[in-house]
Design a protein around this motif. Structure first.
Motif, PDB file in Angstrom:
ATOM      1  N   PHE A 257       0.838  -1.246  -0.073  1.00  0.00           N
ATOM      2  CA  PHE A 257       0.043   0.029  -0.159  1.00  0.00           C
ATOM      3  C   PHE A 257       0.735   1.163  -0.178  1.00  0.00           C
ATOM      4  N   SER A 258       0.445   2.104  -0.737  1.00  0.00           N
ATOM      5  CA  SER A 258       1.195   3.456  -0.632  1.00  0.00           C
ATOM      6  C   SER A 258      -0.032   4.611  -0.907  1.00  0.00           C
ATOM      7  N   THR A 259       0.247   5.722  -0.368  1.00  0.00           N
ATOM      8  CA  THR A 259      -0.759   6.838  -0.391  1.00  0.00           C
ATOM      9  C   THR A 259      -0.860   7.169  -1.768  1.00  0.00           C
ATOM     10  N   ASP A 260      -0.014   7.189  -2.534  1.00  0.00           N
ATOM     11  CA  ASP A 260       0.037   7.519  -4.291  1.00  0.00           C
ATOM     12  C   ASP A 260      -0.315   6.539  -5.034  1.00  0.00           C
ATOM     13  N   GLU A 261      -0.153   5.355  -4.692  1.00  0.00           N
ATOM     14  CA  GLU A 261      -0.415   3.994  -5.648  1.00  0.00           C
ATOM     15  C   GLU A 261      -1.611   3.524  -5.275  1.00  0.00           C
ATOM     16  N   GLY A 262      -2.036   3.636  -3.982  1.00  0.00           N
ATOM     17  CA  GLY A 262      -3.062   2.869  -3.564  1.00  0.00           C
ATOM     18  C   GLY A 262      -2.653   1.426  -3.108  1.00  0.00           C
ATOM     19  N   PRO A 263      -3.546   0.472  -2.787  1.00  0.00           N
ATOM     20  CA  PRO A 263      -3.240  -0.984  -2.358  1.00  0.00           C
ATOM     21  C   PRO A 263      -2.941  -1.778  -3.564  1.00  0.00           C
ATOM     22  N   GLY A 264      -2.283  -2.810  -3.255  1.00  0.00           N
ATOM     23  CA  GLY A 264      -1.654  -3.872  -4.240  1.00  0.00           C
ATOM     24  C   GLY A 264      -1.737  -5.208  -3.724  1.00  0.00           C
ATOM     25  N   PRO A 285      -0.064 -13.608 -10.990  1.00  0.00           N
ATOM     26  CA  PRO A 285      -1.009 -12.415 -11.196  1.00  0.00           C
ATOM     27  C   PRO A 285      -0.764 -11.268  -9.959  1.00  0.00           C
ATOM     28  N   SER A 286      -0.881 -10.356 -10.448  1.00  0.00           N
ATOM     29  CA  SER A 286      -0.762  -8.753  -9.558  1.00  0.00           C
ATOM     30  C   SER A 286      -1.740  -7.954 -10.117  1.00  0.00           C
ATOM     31  N   VAL A 287      -2.219  -7.186  -9.062  1.00  0.00           N
ATOM     32  CA  VAL A 287      -3.284  -5.754  -9.487  1.00  0.00           C
ATOM     33  C   VAL A 287      -2.854  -4.852  -8.464  1.00  0.00           C
ATOM     34  N   SER A 288      -3.065  -3.812  -8.920  1.00  0.00           N
ATOM     35  CA  SER A 288      -3.126  -2.437  -8.124  1.00  0.00           C
ATOM     36  C   SER A 288      -3.908  -1.417  -8.826  1.00  0.00           C
ATOM     37  N   ARG A 289      -3.924   0.063  -8.082  1.00  0.00           N
ATOM     38  CA  ARG A 289      -4.661   0.978  -9.057  1.00  0.00           C
ATOM     39  C   ARG A 289      -4.021   1.159 -10.166  1.00  0.00           C
ATOM     40  N   ASP A 290      -2.940   1.503 -10.170  1.00  0.00           N
ATOM     41  CA  ASP A 290      -2.203   1.752 -11.513  1.00  0.00           C
ATOM     42  C   ASP A 290      -1.888   0.554 -12.592  1.00  0.00           C
ATOM     43  N   ARG A 291      -1.816  -0.697 -12.207  1.00  0.00           N
ATOM     44  CA  ARG A 291      -1.183  -1.759 -12.820  1.00  0.00           C
ATOM     45  C   ARG A 291      -1.694  -2.859 -12.435  1.00  0.00           C
ATOM     46  N   SER A 292      -2.149  -3.635 -13.704  1.00  0.00           N
ATOM     47  CA  SER A 292      -2.313  -5.146 -13.459  1.00  0.00           C
ATOM     48  C   SER A 292      -1.581  -5.902 -14.544  1.00  0.00           C
ATOM     49  N   ILE A 316       2.213 -10.379 -19.308  1.00  0.00           N
ATOM     50  CA  ILE A 316       1.223  -9.333 -20.078  1.00  0.00           C
ATOM     51  C   ILE A 316       0.768  -8.222 -18.860  1.00  0.00           C
ATOM     52  N   GLU A 317       0.958  -7.269 -19.214  1.00  0.00           N
ATOM     53  CA  GLU A 317       0.777  -6.117 -18.179  1.00  0.00           C
ATOM     54  C   GLU A 317       0.067  -5.002 -18.816  1.00  0.00           C
ATOM     55  N   LYS A 318      -0.733  -4.383 -17.774  1.00  0.00           N
ATOM     56  CA  LYS A 318      -1.402  -2.981 -18.302  1.00  0.00           C
ATOM     57  C   LYS A 318      -1.523  -1.850 -17.250  1.00  0.00           C
ATOM     58  N   GLU A 319      -0.731  -0.726 -17.586  1.00  0.00           N
ATOM     59  CA  GLU A 319      -0.212   0.304 -16.745  1.00  0.00           C
ATOM     60  C   GLU A 319      -1.228   1.490 -16.951  1.00  0.00           C
ATOM     61  N   LYS A 320      -1.607   2.294 -16.037  1.00  0.00           N
ATOM     62  CA  LYS A 320      -2.330   3.596 -16.437  1.00  0.00           C
ATOM     63  C   LYS A 320      -1.782   4.680 -15.216  1.00  0.00           C
ATOM     64  N   THR A 321      -0.825   5.577 -15.676  1.00  0.00           N
ATOM     65  CA  THR A 321      -0.177   6.274 -14.608  1.00  0.00           C
ATOM     66  C   THR A 321      -0.461   7.723 -15.267  1.00  0.00           C
ATOM     67  N   ASP A 322       0.057   8.709 -14.422  1.00  0.00           N
ATOM     68  CA  ASP A 322      -0.181  10.147 -14.783  1.00  0.00           C
ATOM     69  C   ASP A 322       0.791  10.560 -16.014  1.00  0.00           C
ATOM     70  N   GLY A 323       1.614   9.837 -16.116  1.00  0.00           N
ATOM     71  CA  GLY A 323       2.386  10.118 -17.427  1.00  0.00           C
ATOM     72  C   GLY A 323       2.073   9.290 -18.677  1.00  0.00           C
ATOM     73  N   PHE A 324       1.431   8.014 -18.419  1.00  0.00           N
ATOM     74  CA  PHE A 324       1.070   7.376 -19.895  1.00  0.00           C
ATOM     75  C   PHE A 324       0.295   6.336 -19.382  1.00  0.00           C
ATOM     76  N   GLU A 325      -0.296   5.600 -20.481  1.00  0.00           N
ATOM     77  CA  GLU A 325      -1.269   4.314 -20.509  1.00  0.00           C
ATOM     78  C   GLU A 325      -0.404   3.438 -21.269  1.00  0.00           C
ATOM     79  N   ARG A 326      -0.354   2.189 -21.016  1.00  0.00           N
ATOM     80  CA  ARG A 326       0.477   1.154 -21.510  1.00  0.00           C
ATOM     81  C   ARG A 326      -0.096  -0.348 -21.424  1.00  0.00           C
ATOM     82  N   GLN A 327      -0.238  -1.047 -22.622  1.00  0.00           N
ATOM     83  CA  GLN A 327      -0.520  -2.275 -22.560  1.00  0.00           C
ATOM     84  C   GLN A 327       0.436  -2.926 -23.355  1.00  0.00           C
TER      85      GLN A 327
END
Length: 563
Positions: A257-264, A285-292, A316-327
């Protein structure tokens, strides 16, 4: 009832307050008198002369035993109560030293006893010297050695002690075959890399220890024990290997957990030895607010010889951050070479297909890359070092194709050092310095995954994820160079609990000259809860000279030390 308990407690306190150690009298130098006083037990003040004599006699026995253990074999210790005060009178006499040392029944010139003329004649050292002689004989291949007798004679006039050790060596042993159990899980053709000796090699305890360590390194067994079998050809003995297999399938989980990225949340399903090669298959498998992500890893230890391992990875990963979205989908293979306990190399390659949207718009890319790395690890513990240092260097040359094309080389390195500040190793100073750079045509639009970002629990605590570095229109754009440093003062309070004060700093830019302008510093405190799998970490970081966009603090919960 309460009145009686209070009275009893008061009596206990008065008794403890009045307790006093017996006095040490006689011709004793101050240092020895202090050592004697340290081993004596405090007692409550005697109420009768008889009790004072009893306390004095008990103290005399303790002091006599202590002096004997320190080589004062002619010491005279007598009870000497002074009225109601316990006391002993001590005349230590001369302190004995080692005279002649002989080793009987061994080859000429064998120097297997760690005693020398003039050493203090401590009973513990005289006894352990015989055990050491047996151990040295075993190291020379005499597996059946026996200490037949230890003879000690003293010379009261010279204040010396002569020691003679008689060994029965038996034959020098060579090693035969390793006898595996019928249900040993690794197929016969893959066992050779796990055996550190050839048939006919000289026996040494360290050889069997290495065999056990190699078996343990496969992570297939919860118990490994190697021992010599009796019988066999003259002078040659086979080795019996006893193992207990770990469960073939295990399921583990972890949270962060982190205040900026949330729980994982992370899950790990492991299948051990799926092909009988001592290999491991892990689905993660892993999942958090910004990445799965979904990762599948197959590792084959000792594929090309001991400590020469292969690993194949799919991600296989998917990210969504303030700087970019990526799959992205990635296939990779890596060869790991462990040259020594402190030096290892990696060499591999990867094929990645990625779709990303950032400040440069949306694009589809294919990345073909190779990677190499070197690691020097001179620390005393992988999970929680208290002394030593580490150095990591990695390089990744790659080629882009698709909506952008070109070549790049990404280089990153880190060095950390650890120093215990006290004898108990409860205070530890830890420091890290690291950096990275991407070398490419300045016009090349780098993929988001190859740029550098800073901020967050993995780089600069106290700042939000990706909040340090270049921005375009308020959006993090990443950079081509990175510099970071960290310092921690760690205090281990108990077996399970510790705390940390830390300072982190990081900077990201497009060129080296940008780094000094954008450096951000964070500081804070953390707690550590130590477990068998490593410390659980909770850190609170605050930014130093905070910007308007920075939060007052950041909280990070994860597993393992920060570095």
């Amino acid at each position: 009832m309460i009145r009686y308990c209070l009275t009893f407690a008061v009596l206990l306190c008065v008794s403890a307050w009045g307790a006093e150690k017996p006095r040490v009298l006689g011709p004793v130098d101050p240092t020895l008198a202090a050592e004697l006083s340290a081993v004596l037990t405090a007692s409550a003040d005697a109420e009768t002369a008889f009790e004072a004599r009893r306390q004095s006699r008990r103290a005399a026995r303790v002091a006599s035993d202590f002096l004997n253990s320190q080589g004062y074999f002619k010491a005279q210790v007598e009870p000497a109560p002074d009225g109601l005060v316990a006391a002993i009178r001590v005349d230590p006499g001369a302190r004995f030293r080692i005279g002649a040392v002989q080793l009987v029944g061994v080859p000429d010139g064998a120097d297997w006893v760690p005693l020398a003329e003039g050493d203090l004649a401590l009973p513990s050292a005289i006894q352990s010297a015989g055990d050491r002689a047996v151990a040295r004989a075993r190291e020379q291949g005499f597996a059946d050695v026996v200490l037949v007798a230890t003879r000690v004679t003293g010379d009261a006039v010279k204040s010396t002690v002569d020691a003679t050790y008689e060994l029965s060596l038996g034959p020098r042993i060579t090693l035969g075959d390793v006898k595996f159990a019928d249900d040993f899980p690794i197929h016969a053709q893959y066992r050779r890399a796990l055996v550190p000796f050839e048939t006919g090699a000289d026996y040494a305890p360290s050889t069997l220890t290495e065999l056990e360590q190699r078996m343990t390194s496969t992570r297939l067994f919860s118990l490994v024990s190697a021992s010599l079998l009796s019988g066999g050809e003259a002078g040659q003995r086979d080795v019996a290997l006893l193992t207990r297999s770990r469960p073939r399938y295990t399921l583990a989980s972890g949270v962060s957990f982190s205040t900026d990225e949330g729980p994982g949340l992370t899950l790990e399903w492991t299948m051990r030895n799926p092909t009988g090669r001592g290999d491991t298959l892990v689905l993660n498998p892993s999942v958090s607010r910004d990445r799965s992500a979904m990762a599948l890893d197959w590792s084959w230890p000792n594929a090309l010889g001991f400590d020469r391992s292969l690993a194949f990875n799919g991600l296989i990963e998917k990210e969504k951050t303030d700087g970019f979205e990526r799959q992205a989908e990635t296939l990779a293979a890596t060869l790991n070479l462990r040259v020594s306990p402190t030096l290892s190399y990696t060499l591999g390659g990867a094929l990645e297909a990625t779709s990303e949207t950032d400040i440069n718009g949306a694009r589809d890319l294919t990345i073909v890359s190779v990677n190499g790395g070197i690691r020097l690890d001179h620390t005393d513990d992988f999970l929680n070092p208290v002394r030593g240092w580490r150095f990591d260097l990695s390089a990744e040359p790659g080629v882009l194709s698709g909506d952008a094309s070109g070549q790049f080389i990404r280089v990153q390195s880190e060095m950390s050092a650890y120093l215990a500040l006290d004898a108990a190793q409860s205070w530890v100073a830890a420091a890290l310095v690291g950096g990275g750079a991407v070398f490419a045509d300045s016009q090349l639009s780098l993929p988001a995954s190859r740029r550098f970002y800073a901020g967050g629990g993995g780089s600069a605590r106290g700042y939000a994820f990706q909040s340090i570095g270049p921005r375009q229109g308020g959006t993090p754009s990443g950079g081509r160079v990175l510099a970071r440093t960290a310092f921690e003062l760690r205090k281990r309070h108990s077996e399970t609990l510790g705390y940390v004060w830390f300072v982190d700093a990081a900077s990201v830019g497009q060129t080296v000259s940008d780094l000094g302008q954008g450096t951000r510093v964070g500081t804070g405190f953390g707690l550590r809860y130590f477990t068998s799998i490593g410390p659980l970490r909770a850190d609170i970081g605050v930014p130093v000279a905070a910007r308007d966009s920075d939060d007052p603090f950041q909280l990070y919960l994860s597993i393992g030390q920060a570095f």
